[in-house]
Design a protein around this motif. Structure first.
Motif, PDB file in Angstrom:
ATOM      1  N   ASN A 275       3.140  15.434  -3.561  1.00 12.10           N
ATOM      2  CA  ASN A 275       1.734  15.030  -3.427  1.00 12.10           C
ATOM      3  C   ASN A 275       1.491  13.664  -4.052  1.00 12.10           C
ATOM      4  OD1 ASN A 275       0.902  17.365  -2.110  1.00 12.10           O
ATOM      5  ND2 ASN A 275       0.432  18.445  -4.028  1.00 12.10           N
ATOM      6  N   ASN A 276       2.010  13.476  -5.268  1.00 15.38           N
ATOM      7  CA  ASN A 276       1.864  12.175  -5.937  1.00 15.38           C
ATOM      8  C   ASN A 276       2.580  11.076  -5.156  1.00 15.38           C
ATOM      9  OD1 ASN A 276       0.239  12.783  -8.223  1.00 15.38           O
ATOM     10  ND2 ASN A 276       2.020  13.571  -9.343  1.00 15.38           N
ATOM     11  N   LEU A 277       3.772  11.393  -4.636  1.00 12.03           N
ATOM     12  CA  LEU A 277       4.538  10.397  -3.876  1.00 12.03           C
ATOM     13  C   LEU A 277       3.762   9.921  -2.652  1.00 12.03           C
ATOM     14  CD1 LEU A 277       8.228  11.735  -3.885  1.00 12.03           C
ATOM     15  CD2 LEU A 277       7.299   9.828  -5.194  1.00 12.03           C
ATOM     16  N   ALA A 278       3.133  10.858  -1.948  1.00  8.21           N
ATOM     17  CA  ALA A 278       2.353  10.491  -0.760  1.00  8.21           C
ATOM     18  C   ALA A 278       1.216   9.549  -1.150  1.00  8.21           C
ATOM     19  CB  ALA A 278       1.807  11.746  -0.088  1.00  8.21           C
ATOM     20  N   ASP A 279       0.572   9.826  -2.273  1.00  4.31           N
ATOM     21  CA  ASP A 279      -0.530   8.993  -2.759  1.00  4.31           C
ATOM     22  C   ASP A 279      -0.038   7.589  -3.119  1.00  4.31           C
ATOM     23  OD1 ASP A 279      -3.305   8.735  -3.606  1.00  4.31           O
ATOM     24  OD2 ASP A 279      -2.583   8.804  -5.671  1.00  4.31           O
ATOM     25  N   ILE A 280       1.109   7.526  -3.794  1.00  5.24           N
ATOM     26  CA  ILE A 280       1.672   6.244  -4.246  1.00  5.24           C
ATOM     27  C   ILE A 280       2.127   5.400  -3.055  1.00  5.24           C
ATOM     28  CG2 ILE A 280       3.652   5.220  -5.471  1.00  5.24           C
ATOM     29  CD1 ILE A 280       3.390   7.741  -7.385  1.00  5.24           C
ATOM     30  N   LYS A 281       2.710   6.051  -2.067  1.00  4.13           N
ATOM     31  CA  LYS A 281       3.259   5.307  -0.915  1.00  4.13           C
ATOM     32  C   LYS A 281       2.165   4.633  -0.089  1.00  4.13           C
ATOM     33  CE  LYS A 281       7.568   7.902  -0.448  1.00  4.13           C
ATOM     34  NZ  LYS A 281       8.323   8.892   0.351  1.00  4.13           N
ATOM     35  N   LYS A 282       0.934   5.146  -0.156  1.00  3.02           N
ATOM     36  CA  LYS A 282      -0.185   4.485   0.547  1.00  3.02           C
ATOM     37  C   LYS A 282      -0.328   3.044   0.044  1.00  3.02           C
ATOM     38  CE  LYS A 282      -2.954   8.683   0.913  1.00  3.02           C
ATOM     39  NZ  LYS A 282      -4.116   9.364   0.271  1.00  3.02           N
ATOM     40  N   GLN A 283      -0.213   2.880  -1.279  1.00  2.00           N
ATOM     41  CA  GLN A 283      -0.288   1.536  -1.861  1.00  2.00           C
ATOM     42  C   GLN A 283       0.999   0.763  -1.641  1.00  2.00           C
ATOM     43  OE1 GLN A 283       0.904   1.358  -5.784  1.00  2.00           O
ATOM     44  NE2 GLN A 283       1.140  -0.843  -5.555  1.00  2.00           N
ATOM     45  N   LEU A 284       2.139   1.448  -1.818  1.00  3.18           N
ATOM     46  CA  LEU A 284       3.432   0.768  -1.802  1.00  3.18           C
ATOM     47  C   LEU A 284       3.709   0.113  -0.447  1.00  3.18           C
ATOM     48  CD1 LEU A 284       5.714   0.327  -3.841  1.00  3.18           C
ATOM     49  CD2 LEU A 284       6.878   2.306  -2.852  1.00  3.18           C
ATOM     50  N   LYS A 285       3.322   0.783   0.626  1.00  3.44           N
ATOM     51  CA  LYS A 285       3.618   0.217   1.945  1.00  3.44           C
ATOM     52  C   LYS A 285       2.753  -1.012   2.250  1.00  3.44           C
ATOM     53  CE  LYS A 285       0.660   3.373   4.631  1.00  3.44           C
ATOM     54  NZ  LYS A 285       0.671   4.517   5.551  1.00  3.44           N
ATOM     55  N   ILE A 286       1.656  -1.183   1.527  1.00  5.78           N
ATOM     56  CA  ILE A 286       0.858  -2.408   1.640  1.00  5.78           C
ATOM     57  C   ILE A 286       1.457  -3.499   0.753  1.00  5.78           C
ATOM     58  CG2 ILE A 286      -1.456  -3.417   1.338  1.00  5.78           C
ATOM     59  CD1 ILE A 286      -1.309  -1.189   3.463  1.00  5.78           C
ATOM     60  N   GLN A 287       2.011  -3.077  -0.380  1.00  7.91           N
ATOM     61  CA  GLN A 287       2.511  -4.019  -1.393  1.00  7.91           C
ATOM     62  C   GLN A 287       3.848  -4.643  -1.005  1.00  7.91           C
ATOM     63  OE1 GLN A 287       3.357  -2.142  -5.172  1.00  7.91           O
ATOM     64  NE2 GLN A 287       2.978  -3.999  -6.328  1.00  7.91           N
ATOM     65  N   THR A 288       4.707  -3.862  -0.335  1.00  9.99           N
ATOM     66  CA  THR A 288       6.067  -4.350  -0.062  1.00  9.99           C
ATOM     67  C   THR A 288       6.622  -3.694   1.205  1.00  9.99           C
ATOM     68  OG1 THR A 288       8.311  -4.549  -0.970  1.00  9.99           O
ATOM     69  CG2 THR A 288       7.117  -2.561  -1.527  1.00  9.99           C
ATOM     70  N   ILE A 289       7.631  -4.342   1.770  1.00 12.98           N
ATOM     71  CA  ILE A 289       8.355  -3.728   2.895  1.00 12.98           C
ATOM     72  C   ILE A 289       9.607  -3.018   2.364  1.00 12.98           C
ATOM     73  CG2 ILE A 289       9.500  -4.219   5.108  1.00 12.98           C
ATOM     74  CD1 ILE A 289       7.628  -6.639   5.367  1.00 12.98           C
ATOM     75  N   GLY A 290       9.852  -3.147   1.098  1.00 13.73           N
ATOM     76  CA  GLY A 290      11.020  -2.516   0.486  1.00 13.73           C
ATOM     77  C   GLY A 290      11.563  -3.386  -0.620  1.00 13.73           C
ATOM     78  N   HIS A 291      12.202  -2.748  -1.584  1.00 13.59           N
ATOM     79  CA  HIS A 291      12.772  -3.489  -2.708  1.00 13.59           C
ATOM     80  C   HIS A 291      14.205  -3.944  -2.387  1.00 13.59           C
ATOM     81  CE1 HIS A 291       9.330  -1.378  -4.618  1.00 13.59           C
ATOM     82  NE2 HIS A 291       9.252  -2.522  -5.287  1.00 13.59           N
ATOM     83  N   ASP A 292      14.875  -4.488  -3.366  1.00 11.65           N
ATOM     84  CA  ASP A 292      16.175  -5.138  -3.171  1.00 11.65           C
ATOM     85  C   ASP A 292      17.272  -4.107  -2.899  1.00 11.65           C
ATOM     86  OD1 ASP A 292      18.539  -6.544  -3.369  1.00 11.65           O
ATOM     87  OD2 ASP A 292      17.960  -7.672  -5.150  1.00 11.65           O
TER      88      ASP A 292
END
Length: 435
Positions: A275-292
């Motif tokens: 549940n927390n991961l789904a909430d966090i990924k809403k922001q993460l997919k706006i912030q980045t396309i992926g890390h290194d």
């Protein structure tokens, strides 16, 4: 020698004269030693140099599932890296996001996201009249710096030998909806080196917060950072315990390889409920396309699996163990039985915590600096940099070479003695004036 508190005024004055002469000798040595941060030393960094050779222009940078690490994509990290970090953090890979180089960055983002967008549909913290955080003290200064930066009110919770005072934590969390989180370094804590007991972890997992957006910020920074092979602290895994207690969404668990591979060039991770991961990924997919992903693959190829990482950490321990033991031996030899200081003897982590006589910590650190040894500022391990008793000093043995560290600890012990004698004499004078 008998405890300083039992000495007469004349004995203290004579002792002060001797200590001052010794202190002047150190001042004449023109020392320039830095013990202010818990940084790995050069020998530790050298352990990971092979990581620079595991990838080159001829390397296949394709993952087992066909992902090309050179390209965009894979928001939450390549599978191999998730498995490696999941083993390090003792969690399921499906409960993990792999980030960039810094877990502190992830913690900052987590607070920032809660301020602007709330937690799982709750009111954004920035729209609330008051937001509070519990801060076990002494604790990690950079945790407190984040909450202070966002204007969050910090409440001190005393640390005990088994972790934070859980009676206080339970009562505060249950009674105040404005309390949204607590900072925790549960294993080999910064700065005391304390590991939370089984009962403490279970009580955390069974908290009944008034705020439904309350989260435990579980920074397991030293999860694999043991000093000894057969004498290690063990920590109950908090995510599993929360799930067992019917509180699956209660915790964010952070970790990184900053003190495993290269600080500043490692990989960080956050483990939490789906549940927390789904909430966090809403922001993460706006912030980045992926890390290194190339760096993630580099770590996987270098360590292989958790067994490779454990062997690697044994080499770290071999470098650090003599430093920690020397600090503890010097403190015991110079200060044992004098009644002017107490210190921790951790089995892992990066710090030793020293408690001076009340009102002496700032003076000790200042005296060290004046003679050429820079320590972490007194009070740094408390919110707003304010140690109410002025007793706590964080000793960081990891970075200096053993020879320099030996000199630094002898000077530190001398400064503790001198500051303590001066405090006792000042107290005598004050008492006499009061009469």
């Amino acid at each position: 020698m008998k405890p300083y508190a039992e000495l007469t005024k004349e004995e203290l004055m004579e002792l002060r004269k001797v200590l001052k002469a010794q202190y002047r000798e150190y001042q004449g040595k023109d020392l320039k030693l830095d013990m202010s941060r818990g940084k790995p030393c050069v020998e530790q960094l050298d352990l990971s140099m092979g990581m620079m050779d595991v990838l080159n222009s001829d390397s296949d940078l394709t993952c087992e599932d066909g992902t090309d690490c050179r390209n965009y994509g894979v928001l939450d990290g390549i599978r191999e890296a998730k498995e490696l970090l999941a083993d390090m953090m003792e969690v399921n890979p499906d409960n993990l996001i792999i980030y960039g180089n810094s877990s502190l960055n992830v913690m900052y983002d987590t607070i920032a996201r809660s301020m602007t967008h709330g937690v799982m549909g709750s009111t954004p913290w920035a729209k609330l009249d008051k937001v509070k955080f519990l801060c076990p003290v002494p604790g990690y200064d950079r945790h407190f710096a984040i909450t202070e930066y966002f204007g969050i009110e910090m409440i001190n919770v005393p640390m005990t030998p088994t972790g934070p005072d859980m009676d206080m934590v339970e009562e505060l969390v249950a009674s105040d909806e404005a309390i949204k989180g607590i900072w925790c370094v549960p294993k080999y804590s910064n700065p005391q080196g304390i590991s939370y007991s089984d009962e403490t972890v279970r009580r955390f997992a069974r908290l009944k917060p008034a705020a439904r957006d309350f989260r435990i910020y579980w920074d397991n920074a030293y999860g694999v950072h043991h000093l000894y092979d057969h004498d290690q602290d063990h920590l109950i895994e908090i995510l599993a315990e929360c799930k067992r207690a019917g509180n699956p969404d209660l915790v964010y668990k952070f970790a990184s390889t900053s003190k495993v591979s290269f600080p500043g060039s490692g990989i960080a991770a956050l483990a939490t409920s789906l549940n927390n991961l789904a909430d966090i990924k809403k922001q993460l997919k706006i912030q980045t396309i992926g890390h290194d992903k190339v760096n993630q693959l580099r770590h996987v190829r270098f360590f292989g699996d958790i067994h490779g990482m454990v062997e690697h950490m044994r080499k770290h321990a071999d470098i650090l163990r003599p430093k920690f033991e020397m600090v503890e031996e010097t403190l015991e030899r110079e200060l044992g039985g004098l009644g002017i200081g107490e210190w921790t003897t951790p089995k892992g982590g990066y710090f030793i915590s020293f408690e001076s006589m009340e009102g002496c910590a700032k003076d000790i650190v200042a005296k060290c600096k004046k003679a050429g040894v820079t320590m972490t500022p007194a009070g740094a391990a408390f919110p707003y940099g304010k140690d109410p008793k002025d007793t706590n000093i964080r000793i960081a043995p990891t970075y200096p070479p053993l020879g320099d560290l030996t000199i630094a600890m002898e000077l530190f012990s001398l400064c503790v003695k001198l500051a303590s004698v001066e405090k006792l004499l000042a107290d005598m004078k004050e008492n006499r004036n009061a009469e």
